[in-house]
Design an enzyme around this catalytic site. Sequence first.
Site, short mmCIF file in Angstrom:
data_model
loop_
_atom_site.label_atom_id
_atom_site.label_comp_id
_atom_site.label_asym_id
_atom_site.label_seq_id
_atom_site.Cartn_x
_atom_site.Cartn_y
_atom_site.Cartn_z
N GLY A 98 -8.72 -10.30 -6.05
CA GLY A 98 -8.25 -9.79 -4.76
C GLY A 98 -7.58 -8.47 -5.00
CG MET A 126 0.62 -6.86 -4.20
SD MET A 126 2.03 -5.72 -4.28
CE MET A 126 2.76 -6.05 -2.66
CB ALA A 158 0.61 -2.01 -2.22
CE LYS A 206 7.39 -11.81 0.13
NZ LYS A 206 6.66 -11.23 -1.01
#
Lengths: 312, 312
Positions: free
Chosen positions: B7, B11, B131, B187
């Site tokens: 992936g 990022m 990012a 998070k």
Amino acid sequence: MKIAIAGAGAMGSRIGLMLHAAGNQVILIDTWPAHIAAIREKGLLANLNGQEAVAHLPIYSPTELPADLQVDLIVALTKSMQLDQMFQMIQSLIHPTTYVLSLLNGLGHEDTLEKYVPKENIIFGTTTWTAGLKGPGYAELTGTGAIEMENIEPSGKEFTLKVVDVFKKAKLNPVYSDNVRYSIWKKACINGTLNGLCTILDCNVGELGNLTVTKDLITAIVSEFATVSQQEGIHLDQASVIAAIEATYDPETQGRHYPSMYQDLIKSQRKTEIDYINGAVWRKGQRLEIPTPYCAFLTELIHGKEQLLNAK
Amino acid sequence: MKIAIAGAGAMGSRIGLMLHAAGNQVILIDTWPAHIAAIREKGLLANLNGQEAVAHLPIYSPTELPADLQVDLIVALTKSMQLDQMFQMIQSLIHPTTYVLSLLNGLGHEDTLEKYVPKENIIFGTTTWTAGLKGPGYAELTGTGAIEMENIEPSGKEFTLKVVDVFKKAKLNPVYSDNVRYSIWKKACINGTLNGLCTILDCNVGELGNLTVTKDLITAIVSEFATVSQQEGIHLDQASVIAAIEATYDPETQGRHYPSMYQDLIKSQRKTEIDYINGAVWRKGQRLEIPTPYCAFLTELIHGKEQLLNAK
């Protein structure tokens, strides 16, 4: 019959006009200065199923009601959030023989009315008539509808039957109900799904009906209404309420319609009646210690959206 | 170290580029044809804090991985909903000595990874790096960040410490965590309030923070996360999570920011990761018979909005 319409917006104009046309003495009460000025100048104008109509009716703001004015019946047709202030201002109109018929949508209005009117003199009703205002003093009245009503205390029945008779002569298609609170809850429950969900998702009724998640959402909301209403002695049949909701999805009937809450908030940046629909179920649930998280969350999301859109 | 980035979006490009610059052998794996073509033609380009950089890295689609390819570490950085398919397709890459570091946001990825990777070889992490992609093959990398990581089985600690060392040399600011699952839950919980609420209310983080209803809403959602995480042995301190959420409202810091879910769905009509945030809490809650109505309702509203916007 001598009748005051407290809240002479679109629906109040319709009922006032039709009762006047049948020979009743009708007085309008409203707070919108431009509407009052227009009706004083030209009368209440209406397009009634394509025909132009005019009714020369007295109209007052609540602050300028003549001190000696007396009526047999006050028909309450304000927005939900204006009911309390209206009745606070028109207290001089309420005598021991004055009845009040509430035709407001939503729940919890009995708490407000009982502050100003003896319980024996309160009649509740619900209507399927529709109405719109094209501008101040000019109503757009198409289609047909009906009204059901019922006294909340047994002693009010005799007068309520008289009101049914007066409304019948005015072709308002009234029926005397033996369970008007069921009808009010059912209507509130339908509104409690379609209104809030279409408003927060920004879609019309048919688009809502097409969503994969909608069955789950309406089932959860209807279940909360049913659990709370049960405690007020109203057994909402959940399957039939869901069927009534799903019947609105058809684009050939109401599917292309944006609910009134959507029109108030998204189109016109006006505050909504959510506190008298899902919010009322949430408040009642809190008093009864019944959790109503879907009604609570939806009420808060709508209030959040009101604040974001700076709704007035 | 020989590292595959599974992936290689924004990022993944950052981490790949920085690991490569520190002398590691990095292979990118991605499914976006234009991205693959651009990187093959010109290398992976990046604006790294104002400086142009380029890294000539091999990039493969999962279907064209060389059969004999072997790596020490796979860094998983797909979108949540693509993780399963990615690992199904890159199974040939997973040998008994291959470790997988998941840096995905959200919850429930252990269920997916454990289908393809021995538990002893799984490392979980979370990152505060950011990012963006300006276009195929071109990353925009500003600011700084950190990464924490921890093996999920004790036997993985030795290798994880090696990974920390490799990441340290690449200036990725890693720390070995003694409770990475706490950080992941915290998070996810912050994302589980800001993402869904900003998306459904159509507002940025600062506007959300200004709403009267927001404290109630985030308190209810955080409480559901905490109740469910408790069952997984993670004690989320609700007051500190709420304080972390409220710290984002300041318009001088993140207040003007629209969360990633808002950008995915409202700006780009892409499907969201809601099933791995609030939806994961809802699923875990159902298994544990813990009611999570706020997470459930928010998940369904976001799915409804995805369908209305025809999100892909």
